[in-house]
Design a protein around this motif. Sequence first.
Motif, PDB file in Angstrom:
ATOM      1  N   LEU A  22      57.520  42.508  53.206  1.00  0.00           N
ATOM      2  CA  LEU A  22      58.289  41.537  52.440  1.00  0.00           C
ATOM      3  C   LEU A  22      57.991  41.629  50.950  1.00  0.00           C
ATOM      4  N   ALA A  23      56.939  42.373  50.601  1.00  0.00           N
ATOM      5  CA  ALA A  23      56.486  42.422  49.217  1.00  0.00           C
ATOM      6  C   ALA A  23      56.147  43.843  48.807  1.00  0.00           C
ATOM      7  N   THR A  24      56.251  44.070  47.507  1.00  0.00           N
ATOM      8  CA  THR A  24      55.844  45.326  46.895  1.00  0.00           C
ATOM      9  C   THR A  24      54.647  45.040  46.009  1.00  0.00           C
ATOM     10  N   LEU A  25      53.622  45.864  46.129  1.00  0.00           N
ATOM     11  CA  LEU A  25      52.401  45.703  45.344  1.00  0.00           C
ATOM     12  C   LEU A  25      52.503  46.546  44.082  1.00  0.00           C
ATOM     13  N   LEU A  26      52.448  45.882  42.920  1.00  0.00           N
ATOM     14  CA  LEU A  26      52.481  46.564  41.627  1.00  0.00           C
ATOM     15  C   LEU A  26      51.074  46.564  41.049  1.00  0.00           C
ATOM     16  N   ASP A  27      50.474  47.738  40.963  1.00  0.00           N
ATOM     17  CA  ASP A  27      49.128  47.893  40.419  1.00  0.00           C
ATOM     18  C   ASP A  27      49.256  48.042  38.911  1.00  0.00           C
ATOM     19  N   VAL A  28      48.873  46.991  38.163  1.00  0.00           N
ATOM     20  CA  VAL A  28      49.077  46.984  36.712  1.00  0.00           C
ATOM     21  C   VAL A  28      47.857  47.467  35.934  1.00  0.00           C
ATOM     22  N   ARG A  29      46.875  48.047  36.634  1.00  0.00           N
ATOM     23  CA  ARG A  29      45.684  48.569  35.958  1.00  0.00           C
ATOM     24  C   ARG A  29      45.989  49.906  35.290  1.00  0.00           C
ATOM     25  N   GLN A  30      45.124  50.273  34.353  1.00  0.00           N
ATOM     26  CA  GLN A  30      45.242  51.560  33.677  1.00  0.00           C
ATOM     27  C   GLN A  30      44.866  52.690  34.647  1.00  0.00           C
ATOM     28  N   PRO A  31      45.375  53.904  34.422  1.00  0.00           N
ATOM     29  CA  PRO A  31      45.058  55.016  35.327  1.00  0.00           C
ATOM     30  C   PRO A  31      43.563  55.241  35.531  1.00  0.00           C
ATOM     31  N   PHE A  32      42.765  55.144  34.459  1.00  0.00           N
ATOM     32  CA  PHE A  32      41.330  55.381  34.609  1.00  0.00           C
ATOM     33  C   PHE A  32      40.687  54.332  35.513  1.00  0.00           C
ATOM     34  N   GLU A  33      41.224  53.113  35.521  1.00  0.00           N
ATOM     35  CA  GLU A  33      40.682  52.076  36.402  1.00  0.00           C
ATOM     36  C   GLU A  33      40.944  52.412  37.867  1.00  0.00           C
ATOM     37  N   ARG A  34      42.137  52.901  38.154  1.00  0.00           N
ATOM     38  CA  ARG A  34      42.458  53.284  39.535  1.00  0.00           C
ATOM     39  C   ARG A  34      41.598  54.463  39.975  1.00  0.00           C
ATOM     40  N   GLU A  35      41.351  55.404  39.050  1.00  0.00           N
ATOM     41  CA  GLU A  35      40.512  56.565  39.388  1.00  0.00           C
ATOM     42  C   GLU A  35      39.086  56.136  39.719  1.00  0.00           C
ATOM     43  N   VAL A  36      38.538  55.205  38.939  1.00  0.00           N
ATOM     44  CA  VAL A  36      37.157  54.769  39.119  1.00  0.00           C
ATOM     45  C   VAL A  36      37.014  53.806  40.296  1.00  0.00           C
ATOM     46  N   GLU A  37      37.893  52.816  40.368  1.00  0.00           N
ATOM     47  CA  GLU A  37      37.759  51.737  41.341  1.00  0.00           C
ATOM     48  C   GLU A  37      38.480  52.001  42.666  1.00  0.00           C
ATOM     49  N   GLY A  38      39.479  52.888  42.642  1.00  0.00           N
ATOM     50  CA  GLY A  38      40.311  53.084  43.824  1.00  0.00           C
ATOM     51  C   GLY A  38      41.634  52.360  43.654  1.00  0.00           C
ATOM     52  N   ALA A  39      42.538  52.585  44.585  1.00  0.00           N
ATOM     53  CA  ALA A  39      43.870  52.003  44.486  1.00  0.00           C
ATOM     54  C   ALA A  39      44.358  51.573  45.864  1.00  0.00           C
ATOM     55  N   PRO A  40      45.188  50.550  45.903  1.00  0.00           N
ATOM     56  CA  PRO A  40      45.703  50.085  47.186  1.00  0.00           C
ATOM     57  C   PRO A  40      46.725  51.062  47.762  1.00  0.00           C
ATOM     58  N   GLU A  41      46.675  51.239  49.047  1.00  0.00           N
ATOM     59  CA  GLU A  41      47.633  52.114  49.718  1.00  0.00           C
ATOM     60  C   GLU A  41      49.035  51.525  49.571  1.00  0.00           C
ATOM     61  N   GLY A  42      49.971  52.361  49.157  1.00  0.00           N
ATOM     62  CA  GLY A  42      51.361  51.930  49.031  1.00  0.00           C
ATOM     63  C   GLY A  42      51.691  51.190  47.756  1.00  0.00           C
ATOM     64  N   GLY A  43      50.707  50.986  46.871  1.00  0.00           N
ATOM     65  CA  GLY A  43      50.969  50.286  45.617  1.00  0.00           C
ATOM     66  C   GLY A  43      51.705  51.173  44.630  1.00  0.00           C
ATOM     67  N   ILE A  44      52.513  50.548  43.778  1.00  0.00           N
ATOM     68  CA  ILE A  44      53.212  51.264  42.713  1.00  0.00           C
ATOM     69  C   ILE A  44      52.419  51.067  41.426  1.00  0.00           C
ATOM     70  N   ALA A  45      52.036  52.152  40.786  1.00  0.00           N
ATOM     71  CA  ALA A  45      51.261  52.079  39.544  1.00  0.00           C
ATOM     72  C   ALA A  45      52.199  51.823  38.367  1.00  0.00           C
ATOM     73  N   VAL A  46      52.067  50.642  37.765  1.00  0.00           N
ATOM     74  CA  VAL A  46      52.826  50.268  36.573  1.00  0.00           C
ATOM     75  C   VAL A  46      51.838  49.602  35.613  1.00  0.00           C
ATOM     76  N   PRO A  47      51.081  50.397  34.836  1.00  0.00           N
ATOM     77  CA  PRO A  47      50.067  49.823  33.947  1.00  0.00           C
ATOM     78  C   PRO A  47      50.641  48.756  33.016  1.00  0.00           C
ATOM     79  N   LEU A  48      49.974  47.600  32.949  1.00  0.00           N
ATOM     80  CA  LEU A  48      50.476  46.450  32.190  1.00  0.00           C
ATOM     81  C   LEU A  48      50.735  46.789  30.735  1.00  0.00           C
TER      82      LEU A  48
END
Length: 137
Positions: A22-48
């Motif tokens: 029912l929802a789409t997950l928008l990951d608004v973190r910077q690319p380096f944050e996703r690289e270091v911390e990990g990223a949610p499966e199926g999330g769309i990367a749209v840095p804020l």
Amino acid sequence: MAGNEDLEVSTATARELVALDLATLLDVRQPFEREVEGAPEGGIAVPLFQFKHLLGHRLDPEEQEILDADEPDERDMRHFMQAMNEQHFGGDRILLCLCNSGRRSLHAARLLRELGFGRSLSVAGGWRAWSAATEGD
């Protein structure tokens, strides 16, 4: 945070909305944050910061410095517009914004609501709460 009740959703609710498709997950973190911390499966990367920049919103000096380190190019603009249009034409999708702690995602949810995406929410606690819930599964 006080006054954000209508903008925030708990991690448990967010995870259920995603699981029910029912929802789409928008990951608004910077690319380096996703690289270091990990990223949610199926999330769309749209840095804020890119998101704000592409919408013509003014960035504060710290945001501009971060953006300058990773200046969006034409491909980023196409990706951003495609992601937003897919959500727009999907109509009934809930947009769940996710950052590290839940602060930037509140701002992203507000920006999306200003654009007419009235079903935009921030995941309370951000990636830290999301990943802690994943570890508990």
